[in-house]
Design an enzyme around this catalytic site. Structure first.
Site, mmCIF file in Angstrom:
data_model
loop_
_atom_site.group_PDB
_atom_site.id
_atom_site.type_symbol
_atom_site.label_atom_id
_atom_site.label_comp_id
_atom_site.label_asym_id
_atom_site.label_seq_id
_atom_site.Cartn_x
_atom_site.Cartn_y
_atom_site.Cartn_z
ATOM 1 N N LYS A 13 0.835 -1.212 0.000
ATOM 2 C CA LYS A 13 0.000 0.000 0.000
ATOM 3 C C LYS A 13 0.870 1.264 0.000
ATOM 4 O O LYS A 13 0.652 2.187 -0.775
ATOM 5 C CB LYS A 13 -0.922 0.026 1.243
ATOM 6 C CG LYS A 13 -1.790 -1.210 1.386
ATOM 7 C CD LYS A 13 -2.673 -1.161 2.619
ATOM 8 C CE LYS A 13 -1.915 -1.154 3.935
ATOM 9 N NZ LYS A 13 -1.196 -2.415 4.226
ATOM 10 N N ARG A 88 -9.258 0.981 9.580
ATOM 11 C CA ARG A 88 -8.784 -0.371 9.856
ATOM 12 C C ARG A 88 -9.766 -1.143 10.727
ATOM 13 O O ARG A 88 -9.513 -2.294 11.057
ATOM 14 C CB ARG A 88 -7.473 -0.254 10.624
ATOM 15 C CG ARG A 88 -6.255 -0.792 9.918
ATOM 16 C CD ARG A 88 -5.094 -0.515 10.840
ATOM 17 N NE ARG A 88 -3.926 -1.219 10.493
ATOM 18 C CZ ARG A 88 -2.921 -0.687 9.797
ATOM 19 N NH1 ARG A 88 -3.013 0.533 9.330
ATOM 20 N NH2 ARG A 88 -1.850 -1.394 9.581
ATOM 21 N N ARG A 122 11.855 -5.859 4.443
ATOM 22 C CA ARG A 122 11.671 -4.404 4.255
ATOM 23 C C ARG A 122 12.703 -3.613 5.063
ATOM 24 O O ARG A 122 13.008 -3.913 6.198
ATOM 25 C CB ARG A 122 10.270 -3.988 4.697
ATOM 26 C CG ARG A 122 10.091 -2.467 4.641
ATOM 27 C CD ARG A 122 8.680 -2.017 4.744
ATOM 28 N NE ARG A 122 7.999 -2.519 5.916
ATOM 29 C CZ ARG A 122 6.694 -2.362 6.128
ATOM 30 N NH1 ARG A 122 5.951 -1.746 5.228
ATOM 31 N NH2 ARG A 122 6.136 -2.845 7.208
ATOM 32 N N ARG A 155 11.886 -1.713 10.708
ATOM 33 C CA ARG A 155 10.852 -1.316 11.665
ATOM 34 C C ARG A 155 10.741 -2.340 12.791
ATOM 35 O O ARG A 155 10.887 -3.536 12.543
ATOM 36 C CB ARG A 155 9.493 -1.212 10.937
ATOM 37 C CG ARG A 155 9.273 0.120 10.277
ATOM 38 C CD ARG A 155 8.076 0.174 9.368
ATOM 39 N NE ARG A 155 6.844 -0.418 9.845
ATOM 40 C CZ ARG A 155 5.687 -0.361 9.182
ATOM 41 N NH1 ARG A 155 5.630 0.281 8.013
ATOM 42 N NH2 ARG A 155 4.605 -0.935 9.646
ATOM 43 N N ARG A 166 0.464 -8.927 13.681
ATOM 44 C CA ARG A 166 -0.206 -7.974 12.773
ATOM 45 C C ARG A 166 -1.140 -8.708 11.810
ATOM 46 O O ARG A 166 -2.211 -8.210 11.477
ATOM 47 C CB ARG A 166 0.841 -7.179 11.984
ATOM 48 C CG ARG A 166 1.498 -6.106 12.829
ATOM 49 C CD ARG A 166 2.805 -5.671 12.230
ATOM 50 N NE ARG A 166 2.654 -4.888 11.022
ATOM 51 C CZ ARG A 166 3.622 -4.705 10.134
ATOM 52 N NH1 ARG A 166 4.812 -5.254 10.328
ATOM 53 N NH2 ARG A 166 3.413 -3.977 9.075
HETATM 54 P P1 AP5 Z 1 4.934 -1.625 1.750
HETATM 55 O O1 AP5 Z 1 4.560 -0.780 0.597
HETATM 56 O O2 AP5 Z 1 5.751 -1.002 2.837
HETATM 57 O O3 AP5 Z 1 3.650 -2.362 2.345
HETATM 58 P P2 AP5 Z 1 2.401 -1.775 3.147
HETATM 59 O O4 AP5 Z 1 1.189 -2.448 2.602
HETATM 60 O O5 AP5 Z 1 2.418 -0.273 3.140
HETATM 61 O O6 AP5 Z 1 2.720 -2.383 4.559
HETATM 62 P P3 AP5 Z 1 2.779 -1.746 6.018
HETATM 63 O O7 AP5 Z 1 3.480 -2.789 6.857
HETATM 64 O O8 AP5 Z 1 3.369 -0.377 6.047
HETATM 65 O O9 AP5 Z 1 1.312 -1.693 6.361
HETATM 66 P P4 AP5 Z 1 0.704 -1.832 7.702
HETATM 67 O O10 AP5 Z 1 -0.692 -1.620 7.315
HETATM 68 O O11 AP5 Z 1 0.960 -3.035 8.503
HETATM 69 O O12 AP5 Z 1 1.487 -0.742 8.578
HETATM 70 P P5 AP5 Z 1 1.175 0.767 8.913
HETATM 71 O O13 AP5 Z 1 2.400 1.535 8.778
HETATM 72 O O14 AP5 Z 1 -0.065 1.221 8.202
HETATM 73 O O15 AP5 Z 1 5.707 -2.914 1.168
HETATM 74 C C1 AP5 Z 1 6.244 -3.907 2.028
HETATM 75 C C2 AP5 Z 1 7.584 -4.418 1.452
HETATM 76 O O16 AP5 Z 1 7.339 -5.080 0.224
HETATM 77 C C3 AP5 Z 1 8.606 -3.293 1.135
HETATM 78 O O17 AP5 Z 1 9.892 -3.770 1.453
HETATM 79 C C4 AP5 Z 1 8.474 -3.073 -0.389
HETATM 80 O O18 AP5 Z 1 9.696 -2.640 -0.979
HETATM 81 C C5 AP5 Z 1 8.063 -4.458 -0.865
HETATM 82 N N1 AP5 Z 1 7.131 -4.404 -1.989
HETATM 83 C C6 AP5 Z 1 6.044 -3.583 -2.115
HETATM 84 N N2 AP5 Z 1 5.391 -3.837 -3.256
HETATM 85 C C7 AP5 Z 1 6.061 -4.863 -3.858
HETATM 86 C C8 AP5 Z 1 5.852 -5.593 -5.065
HETATM 87 N N3 AP5 Z 1 4.819 -5.312 -5.877
HETATM 88 N N4 AP5 Z 1 6.734 -6.592 -5.359
HETATM 89 C C9 AP5 Z 1 7.781 -6.887 -4.542
HETATM 90 N N5 AP5 Z 1 8.019 -6.211 -3.391
HETATM 91 C C10 AP5 Z 1 7.167 -5.221 -3.041
HETATM 92 O O19 AP5 Z 1 0.749 0.647 10.451
HETATM 93 C C11 AP5 Z 1 1.711 0.336 11.451
HETATM 94 C C12 AP5 Z 1 1.033 0.274 12.800
HETATM 95 O O20 AP5 Z 1 0.452 1.572 13.126
HETATM 96 C C13 AP5 Z 1 -0.139 -0.704 12.947
HETATM 97 O O21 AP5 Z 1 0.318 -2.026 13.218
HETATM 98 C C14 AP5 Z 1 -0.895 -0.081 14.136
HETATM 99 O O22 AP5 Z 1 -0.257 -0.340 15.360
HETATM 100 C C15 AP5 Z 1 -0.780 1.416 13.849
HETATM 101 N N6 AP5 Z 1 -1.879 1.903 12.999
HETATM 102 C C16 AP5 Z 1 -1.771 2.415 11.740
HETATM 103 N N7 AP5 Z 1 -2.966 2.745 11.256
HETATM 104 C C17 AP5 Z 1 -3.865 2.451 12.232
HETATM 105 C C18 AP5 Z 1 -5.277 2.544 12.335
HETATM 106 N N8 AP5 Z 1 -6.003 3.018 11.311
HETATM 107 N N9 AP5 Z 1 -5.863 2.148 13.480
HETATM 108 C C19 AP5 Z 1 -5.159 1.693 14.512
HETATM 109 N N10 AP5 Z 1 -3.808 1.544 14.493
HETATM 110 C C20 AP5 Z 1 -3.174 1.920 13.357
#
Ligand code: AP5
Length: 208
Positions: A13, A88, A122, A155, A166
């Protein structure tokens, strides 16, 4: 265009939002990035959520919804936005519906094995949030950000125990949003298993 990017952790994402925000000229609002910014700057909010993020649990709805509402007071969201990682929970989706109308919800679909591979490899630049992968998207020099020259970090929630938690949290609390938005006719499924350029082509085509 008012968009939500939905999907399991590691589905890509953030990677897609970084490209799409320039292409569509709309801001990328990542709740994960907002929380990490607060943690880095040791704000009250940052202190409150630091341990929650490291464990992979969700921050309470009330805290998250308020942070997003505050972000929307900024004028840059007038012509559209990409919400990444919000909503979420059903409660967050209901709250969002009270203050924003959505054009589409993009659901990035990826299997569990690929998710674990992507998250465990990552790496990111702490100051800019730029995302890399040790195999799929490596920096020019190992362990160093291409533009700032800073060392890349892993991270805390990309360690194995937190990744598994997660995924459980996603399944229990976020996956129900897929049906929630499908019933509203807003959902677009995207196969996130392809390489980034192919995923982006699918995204553009679907949004057209
Ligand atoms: P990446 O693009 O980083 O993936 P992502 O889907 O953004 O994954 P995240 O881990 O950031 O999402 P998340 O939802 O768990 O975490 P968030 O930061 O929102 O890609 C991942 C890897 O794959 C990278 O290395 C990339 O290079 C590689 N890649 C990408 N696309 C590729 C492809 N097509 N082919 C090959 N490789 C690829 O949230 C973190 C924490 O914050 C949560 O756990 C929670 O504690 C809190 N939080 C955030 N939002 C909320 C909410 N709304 N409510 C409550 N708590 C929240």
């Amino acid at each position: 265009m008012n968009l939500v990017f939905l999907g399991p952790p590691g589905a890509g994402k953030g990677t897609m939002a970084a490209v799409a925000k320039d292409f569509f000229n709309i801001p990328h609002i990542s709740t994960g990035d907002l929380f990490r910014y607060n943690i880095k700057n040791e704000t009250e909010l940052g202190k409150e959520v630091k341990a929650i993020l490291a464990s992979g649990e969700l921050v309470p709805d009330s805290v998250t919804i308020k942070m997003v509402q505050d972000r929307f007071t900024n004028d840059d969201t007038k012509n559209g936005f990409i919400l990444d990682g919000f909503p979420r929970t059903i409660a967050q989706a209901d709250a969002l519906a009270q203050f924003k109308k959505l054009d589409a919800v993009v659901n990035f679909v990826l299997d569990r094995e690929s998710i674990i591979k992507r998250l465990s490899g990552r790496r990111m630049c702490k100051s800019t949030g730029r995302i890399y992968h040790v195999l799929y998207n490596p920096p020019k020099v190992e362990g160093i950000d291409d533009e700032t020259g800073e060392p890349l970090i892993q991270r805390d929630d990309d360690k194995e125990e937190a990744i598994l938690n997660r995924l459980d949290v996603y399944q229990a609390q976020t996956e129900p949003l897929i049906e929630y938005y499908r019933e509203k006719g807003l959902l677009i499924d995207i196969d996130a298993s392809k390489e980034p350029s192919v995923v982006f082509e699918q995204l553009k085509k679907a949004l057209n």
